[in-house]
Design an enzyme around this catalytic site. Structure first.
Site, PDB file in Angstrom:
ATOM      1  N   TYR A   1      91.227 -69.928 -84.500  1.00 26.78           N
ATOM      2  CA  TYR A   1      90.205 -69.826 -83.454  1.00 26.78           C
ATOM      3  C   TYR A   1      90.481 -70.839 -82.342  1.00 26.78           C
ATOM      4  O   TYR A   1      90.454 -70.511 -81.158  1.00 26.78           O
ATOM      5  CB  TYR A   1      88.831 -70.079 -84.071  1.00 26.78           C
ATOM      6  CG  TYR A   1      87.687 -70.130 -83.088  1.00 26.78           C
ATOM      7  CD1 TYR A   1      87.124 -68.950 -82.593  1.00 26.78           C
ATOM      8  CD2 TYR A   1      87.165 -71.341 -82.648  1.00 26.78           C
ATOM      9  CE1 TYR A   1      86.072 -68.998 -81.692  1.00 26.78           C
ATOM     10  CE2 TYR A   1      86.106 -71.391 -81.753  1.00 26.78           C
ATOM     11  CZ  TYR A   1      85.569 -70.219 -81.281  1.00 26.78           C
ATOM     12  OH  TYR A   1      84.527 -70.262 -80.385  1.00 26.78           O
TER      13      TYR A   1
ATOM     14  N   THR B   1      80.861 -59.273 -71.353  1.00 25.53           N
ATOM     15  CA  THR B   1      81.286 -58.678 -72.625  1.00 25.53           C
ATOM     16  C   THR B   1      80.626 -59.432 -73.776  1.00 25.53           C
ATOM     17  O   THR B   1      80.355 -60.635 -73.687  1.00 25.53           O
ATOM     18  CB  THR B   1      82.820 -58.707 -72.792  1.00 25.53           C
ATOM     19  OG1 THR B   1      83.274 -60.066 -72.829  1.00 25.53           O
ATOM     20  CG2 THR B   1      83.508 -57.957 -71.667  1.00 25.53           C
TER      21      THR B   1
ATOM     22  N   SER C   1      74.349 -60.484 -78.283  1.00 25.90           N
ATOM     23  CA  SER C   1      73.979 -61.511 -79.263  1.00 25.90           C
ATOM     24  C   SER C   1      74.261 -62.897 -78.685  1.00 25.90           C
ATOM     25  O   SER C   1      75.084 -63.042 -77.775  1.00 25.90           O
ATOM     26  CB  SER C   1      74.838 -61.277 -80.527  1.00 25.90           C
ATOM     27  OG  SER C   1      74.804 -62.382 -81.401  1.00 25.90           O
ATOM     28  N   GLY C   2      73.567 -63.899 -79.200  1.00 30.65           N
ATOM     29  CA  GLY C   2      73.922 -65.287 -78.941  1.00 30.65           C
ATOM     30  C   GLY C   2      74.082 -65.652 -77.471  1.00 30.65           C
ATOM     31  O   GLY C   2      73.208 -65.394 -76.640  1.00 30.65           O
ATOM     32  N   ILE C   3      75.222 -66.264 -77.175  1.00 28.62           N
ATOM     33  CA  ILE C   3      75.481 -66.794 -75.835  1.00 28.62           C
ATOM     34  C   ILE C   3      75.558 -65.676 -74.793  1.00 28.62           C
ATOM     35  O   ILE C   3      74.988 -65.797 -73.703  1.00 28.62           O
ATOM     36  CB  ILE C   3      76.790 -67.623 -75.862  1.00 28.62           C
ATOM     37  CG1 ILE C   3      76.569 -68.913 -76.685  1.00 28.62           C
ATOM     38  CG2 ILE C   3      77.268 -67.949 -74.454  1.00 28.62           C
ATOM     39  CD1 ILE C   3      77.848 -69.677 -77.023  1.00 28.62           C
TER      40      ILE C   3
HETATM   41  N1  LIG Z   1      78.200 -70.352 -80.947  1.00 26.75           N
HETATM   42  C1  LIG Z   1      79.001 -71.370 -80.713  1.00 26.75           C
HETATM   43  O1  LIG Z   1      78.800 -72.483 -81.253  1.00 26.75           O
HETATM   44  C2  LIG Z   1      80.167 -71.237 -79.767  1.00 26.75           C
HETATM   45  C3  LIG Z   1      80.826 -72.422 -79.389  1.00 26.75           C
HETATM   46  C4  LIG Z   1      81.908 -72.332 -78.529  1.00 26.75           C
HETATM   47  C5  LIG Z   1      82.315 -71.097 -78.051  1.00 26.75           C
HETATM   48  N2  LIG Z   1      81.667 -69.955 -78.436  1.00 26.75           N
HETATM   49  C6  LIG Z   1      82.152 -68.697 -77.879  1.00 26.75           C
HETATM   50  O2  LIG Z   1      81.097 -68.040 -77.209  1.00 26.75           O
HETATM   51  C7  LIG Z   1      81.263 -66.623 -77.310  1.00 26.75           C
HETATM   52  C8  LIG Z   1      79.995 -66.007 -77.901  1.00 26.75           C
HETATM   53  O3  LIG Z   1      79.775 -66.577 -79.190  1.00 26.75           O
HETATM   54  P1  LIG Z   1      78.397 -66.401 -79.984  1.00 26.75           P
HETATM   55  O4  LIG Z   1      78.298 -67.564 -80.889  1.00 26.75           O
HETATM   56  O5  LIG Z   1      77.310 -66.074 -79.027  1.00 26.75           O
HETATM   57  O6  LIG Z   1      78.782 -65.132 -80.890  1.00 26.75           O
HETATM   58  P2  LIG Z   1      77.889 -63.955 -81.535  1.00 26.75           P
HETATM   59  O7  LIG Z   1      76.487 -64.361 -81.703  1.00 26.75           O
HETATM   60  O8  LIG Z   1      78.666 -63.528 -82.734  1.00 26.75           O
HETATM   61  O9  LIG Z   1      78.000 -62.831 -80.425  1.00 26.75           O
HETATM   62  C9  LIG Z   1      79.258 -62.289 -80.142  1.00 26.75           C
HETATM   63  C10 LIG Z   1      79.094 -61.105 -79.234  1.00 26.75           C
HETATM   64  O10 LIG Z   1      80.393 -60.578 -78.919  1.00 26.75           O
HETATM   65  C11 LIG Z   1      80.469 -59.235 -79.373  1.00 26.75           C
HETATM   66  N3  LIG Z   1      81.850 -59.019 -79.766  1.00 26.75           N
HETATM   67  C12 LIG Z   1      82.573 -59.677 -80.684  1.00 26.75           C
HETATM   68  N4  LIG Z   1      83.835 -59.186 -80.716  1.00 26.75           N
HETATM   69  C13 LIG Z   1      83.871 -58.188 -79.795  1.00 26.75           C
HETATM   70  C14 LIG Z   1      84.863 -57.284 -79.356  1.00 26.75           C
HETATM   71  N5  LIG Z   1      86.103 -57.281 -79.874  1.00 26.75           N
HETATM   72  N6  LIG Z   1      84.549 -56.408 -78.371  1.00 26.75           N
HETATM   73  C15 LIG Z   1      83.310 -56.381 -77.836  1.00 26.75           C
HETATM   74  N7  LIG Z   1      82.328 -57.188 -78.220  1.00 26.75           N
HETATM   75  C16 LIG Z   1      82.619 -58.076 -79.192  1.00 26.75           C
HETATM   76  C17 LIG Z   1      79.420 -59.096 -80.468  1.00 26.75           C
HETATM   77  O11 LIG Z   1      78.946 -57.780 -80.627  1.00 26.75           O
HETATM   78  P3  LIG Z   1      79.648 -56.755 -81.670  1.00 26.75           P
HETATM   79  O12 LIG Z   1      79.881 -57.515 -82.941  1.00 26.75           O
HETATM   80  O13 LIG Z   1      78.681 -55.627 -81.798  1.00 26.75           O
HETATM   81  O14 LIG Z   1      80.919 -56.323 -81.038  1.00 26.75           O
HETATM   82  C18 LIG Z   1      78.318 -59.971 -79.866  1.00 26.75           C
HETATM   83  O15 LIG Z   1      77.670 -59.286 -78.820  1.00 26.75           O
HETATM   84  C19 LIG Z   1      82.515 -66.402 -78.156  1.00 26.75           C
HETATM   85  O16 LIG Z   1      83.623 -66.233 -77.315  1.00 26.75           O
HETATM   86  C20 LIG Z   1      82.621 -67.697 -78.935  1.00 26.75           C
HETATM   87  O17 LIG Z   1      83.928 -67.956 -79.355  1.00 26.75           O
HETATM   88  C21 LIG Z   1      80.594 -70.017 -79.290  1.00 26.75           C
END
Ligand SMILES: NC(=O)c1ccc[n+]([C@@H]2O[C@H](COP(=O)([O-])OP(=O)(O)OC[C@H]3O[C@@H](n4cnc5c(N)ncnc54)[C@H](OP(=O)(O)O)[C@@H]3O)[C@@H](O)[C@H]2O)c1
Length: 249
Positions: free
Chosen positions: A151, A13, A17-19
């Site tokens: 968060y 899911t 984007s990103g991770i």
């Molecule tokens: N980046 C960091 O430093 C970091 C650190 C620790 C944990 N994380 C965790 O890693 C995960 C990914 O983070 P990221 O930084 O890669 O974020 P990101 O670049 O914002 O990507 C988030 C992805 O999730 C999708 N998304 C968000 N809400 C959604 C929903 N309700 N239903 C379906 N898709 C949804 C977004 O697409 P749409 O907006 O089109 O839905 C996008 O594909 C998250 O759980 C985040 O909390 C990130």
């Protein structure tokens, strides 16, 4: 060369984007058939184009039970089973105590906590015995975060989902683990602040990390590959920190 996930079916899911995108790319490169989701169709189409291998994009909001049902109907029809689920969709926003709104709380908990629950619960009928479930946590599950409590609390909930669901699924040999990235350069983290402050935010995070830098999403994907792979066959209920040492020292 042997592909670690050859023949496996993976649902990721938030794979646009990103991770999530990095995990989808890595899993596909290792031979998995991947299904990715996201709420924005345009981003979904762009992500599918960036993944080499067998990939299907399904527009779905993780926090919607109806969307989860539709997602798994597509997976059932196309693949018939699931070997790996990565509940990655989610995000957060800054607000200090005193300025937290009900809407911010709901948005965060709906995507991160309800979304993870619906993603995993909806997958159960298609998950094979011995499947691997990876839940995206964060270093904030264990550390305090100034202006980031909602968060952080949502990620603490994710950490317990992994513990409790490993018990709920023990009769099926399904492993459930949390994966806790430290600060990782993604559109999500850059979106926490106005565009011109993004690099400053990353620099301030990097200064707190023993390795002295933030992660590249591909480094988190490597840890997600391990958790999904046969090498992790006896790894269950853990929280694997890929954080450069941030929460370890
Ligand atoms: N980046 C960091 O430093 C970091 C650190 C620790 C944990 N994380 C965790 O890693 C995960 C990914 O983070 P990221 O930084 O890669 O974020 P990101 O670049 O914002 O990507 C988030 C992805 O999730 C999708 N998304 C968000 N809400 C959604 C929903 N309700 N239903 C379906 N898709 C949804 C977004 O697409 P749409 O907006 O089109 O839905 C996008 O594909 C998250 O759980 C985040 O909390 C990130």
């Amino acid at each position: 060369m042997t592909q670690v996930l050859a023949g496996k079916v993976a649902v990721i899911t938030g794979g646009t984007s990103g991770i999530g995108l990095a995990i989808a790319q890595r899993y596909a490169a290792e031979g998995a058939r991947v299904f990715i989701t996201g709420r924005r169709q345009e981003a979904l189409d762009a992500a599918v184009a960036q993944i080499d291998g067998e990939v299907t994009g399904v527009r779905a909001d993780a926090a919607s039970a109806t969307d989860a049902e539709a997602l798994y109907a597509v997976v059932r029809e196309a693949a018939g089973r699931i070997d790996i689920v990565v509940a990655n969709a989610g995000g957060g926003s800054f607000a200090p105590l005193g300025e937290i709104t009900e809407q911010q709380y709901r948005d965060t908990f709906d995507s991160n906590v309800l979304g993870t629950l619906l993603t995993v619960q909806g997958a159960l009928p298609l998950l094979v015995d011995g499947a691997s479930i990876v839940l995206l946590s964060s270093t904030t599950s264990a550390l305090g975060g100034a202006s980031f409590s909602v968060y952080a609390a949502s990620k603490a909930a994710i950490r317990n989902f992994a513990r409790s669901w490993a018990l709920d699924l023990k009769d099926r040999g399904i492993r459930v683990n949390a994966l806790a990235p430290g600060s990782t350069r993604t559109p999500g983290i850059l979106g926490l602040v106005p565009e011109d402050q993004g690099q400053g935010l990353l620099d301030s995070f990097a200064a707190q990390v023993p390795l002295g830098r933030v992660a590249d999403p591909s480094e988190i994907a490597g840890a997600a590959l391990f958790l999904a792979s046969p090498d992790a066959s006896y790894v269950n209920g853990i929280e694997l920190f890929a954080d450069g040492g941030l929460a370890q020292v």
